[in-house]
Design an enzyme around this catalytic site. Structure first.
Site, PDB file in Angstrom:
ATOM      1  N   CYS A  97       0.835  -1.206   0.000  1.00 43.74           N
ATOM      2  CA  CYS A  97       0.000   0.000   0.000  1.00 43.74           C
ATOM      3  C   CYS A  97       0.878   1.268   0.000  1.00 43.74           C
ATOM      4  O   CYS A  97       1.539   1.546  -0.982  1.00 43.74           O
ATOM      5  CB  CYS A  97      -1.002  -0.015   1.154  1.00 43.74           C
ATOM      6  SG  CYS A  97      -2.359   1.176   0.921  1.00 43.74           S
ATOM      7  N   HIS A 175      -3.744  -4.763   0.906  1.00 40.80           N
ATOM      8  CA  HIS A 175      -3.179  -5.098   2.219  1.00 40.80           C
ATOM      9  C   HIS A 175      -3.256  -6.601   2.472  1.00 40.80           C
ATOM     10  O   HIS A 175      -4.195  -7.091   3.122  1.00 40.80           O
ATOM     11  CB  HIS A 175      -3.939  -4.362   3.325  1.00 40.80           C
ATOM     12  CG  HIS A 175      -3.602  -2.920   3.443  1.00 40.80           C
ATOM     13  ND1 HIS A 175      -2.503  -2.462   4.146  1.00 40.80           N
ATOM     14  CD2 HIS A 175      -4.211  -1.820   2.947  1.00 40.80           C
ATOM     15  CE1 HIS A 175      -2.451  -1.145   4.082  1.00 40.80           C
ATOM     16  NE2 HIS A 175      -3.470  -0.727   3.351  1.00 40.80           N
ATOM     17  N   GLU A 177      -1.609  -8.226   4.518  1.00 42.69           N
ATOM     18  CA  GLU A 177      -1.314  -8.475   5.933  1.00 42.69           C
ATOM     19  C   GLU A 177      -2.537  -8.296   6.827  1.00 42.69           C
ATOM     20  O   GLU A 177      -2.470  -8.535   8.049  1.00 42.69           O
ATOM     21  CB  GLU A 177      -0.185  -7.557   6.400  1.00 42.69           C
ATOM     22  CG  GLU A 177      -0.573  -6.151   6.817  1.00 42.69           C
ATOM     23  CD  GLU A 177      -0.908  -5.187   5.689  1.00 42.69           C
ATOM     24  OE1 GLU A 177      -0.968  -3.977   5.952  1.00 42.69           O
ATOM     25  OE2 GLU A 177      -1.116  -5.649   4.539  1.00 42.69           O
TER      26      GLU A 177
END
Length: 236
Positions: A97, A175, A177
């Site tokens: 990002c 994202h 994660e």
């Protein structure tokens, strides 16, 4: 082997991406940029380490914009220089990002406000499904990059480019994660108001994330493996 995670703020843990690197034998080193007590005044002084001391660099997301030097101060220039030195030294970079936007800017691309924000779970159009699969992936951004010269664009949505490679480095706009606990941290740190202001439904976002998390974790681990096997090992 050591992986340096550049954590722009205090609510961005390494999540399944960190787990993916640990599964491959990497020691995780966390480098915080803006501490919690400076979140609303993020123009801090930061001394970035020598990127050559690490085997991979992972710059992560942030609520700020790469181009907003007035808000975040001199550290963005320092971070761009840090990422440029890493790339030029052959140290693989996996930008997430804001981190992907920063990599683009560091290597001669451009970052600007997008036509609209992307918030939530999106299936992306990918030209390289064996590296960056279609997802769905979690999006939380309002900026977009133009890739740097020499980059290979890999994926996009209607609103923004979603991935590119250049040399041994990979940038993604989404994202991978993201977990339920991480989203709770973002929502409780002002992100809930941001989502609502852009027409989003916080409760629906949280519910969808709870449903998506198990398969998203598997995709995140797979993305790390593919990055390490296909990109980070390219000849230098």
């Amino acid at each position: 082997m050591r992986a340096l995670f550049v954590q722009q703020d205090h609510v961005s843990p390494t999540g399944p991406i960190g787990e993916g690197f640990e599964r491959r034998g990497y020691e995780l080193v966390e480098f915080p940029v803006v501490p919690a007590d400076r979140f609303h005044a993020p123009d801090v002084e930061v001394a970035f380490p020598d990127p050559r001391d690490y085997d991979v660099i992972v710059p992560m997301g942030a609520p700020w914009s790469v181009y907003d030097g007035a808000a975040i101060g001199s550290w963005i220039r320092e971070e761009l220089d840090f990422l440029r030195r890493a790339h030029e030294s052959g140290v693989p970079v996996f930008g997430i990002c804001f981190g992907g936007q920063a990599l683009a800017a560091a290597l001669g691309g451009r970052v600007e406000r997008g036509s609209e924000p992307e918030i939530g779970w999106y299936t992306i159009e990918t030209g390289a499904p064996g590296l960056v699969e279609a997802g769905p992936w979690f999006q939380w951004h309002q900026d977009r990059w133009s890739p740097p010269p020499g980059a290979a664009p890999l994926a996009r949505t209607r609103v923004a480019p979603q991935a590119f490679t250049i040399g041994r480095s990979l940038a993604v706009q989404f994202h991978p994660e993201l977990t339920v606990a991480m989203l709770d941290g973002w929502l409780g740190n002002g992100g809930g108001d941001w989502v609502t202001a852009h027409g989003g439904d916080v409760e629906r976002l949280a519910a969808t994330t709870r449903a998506e998390e198990p398969s998203a974790v598997v995709r995140a681990h797979r993305l790390v493996d593919r990055f390490l096997d296909q990109v980070a090992t390219r000849p230098w």
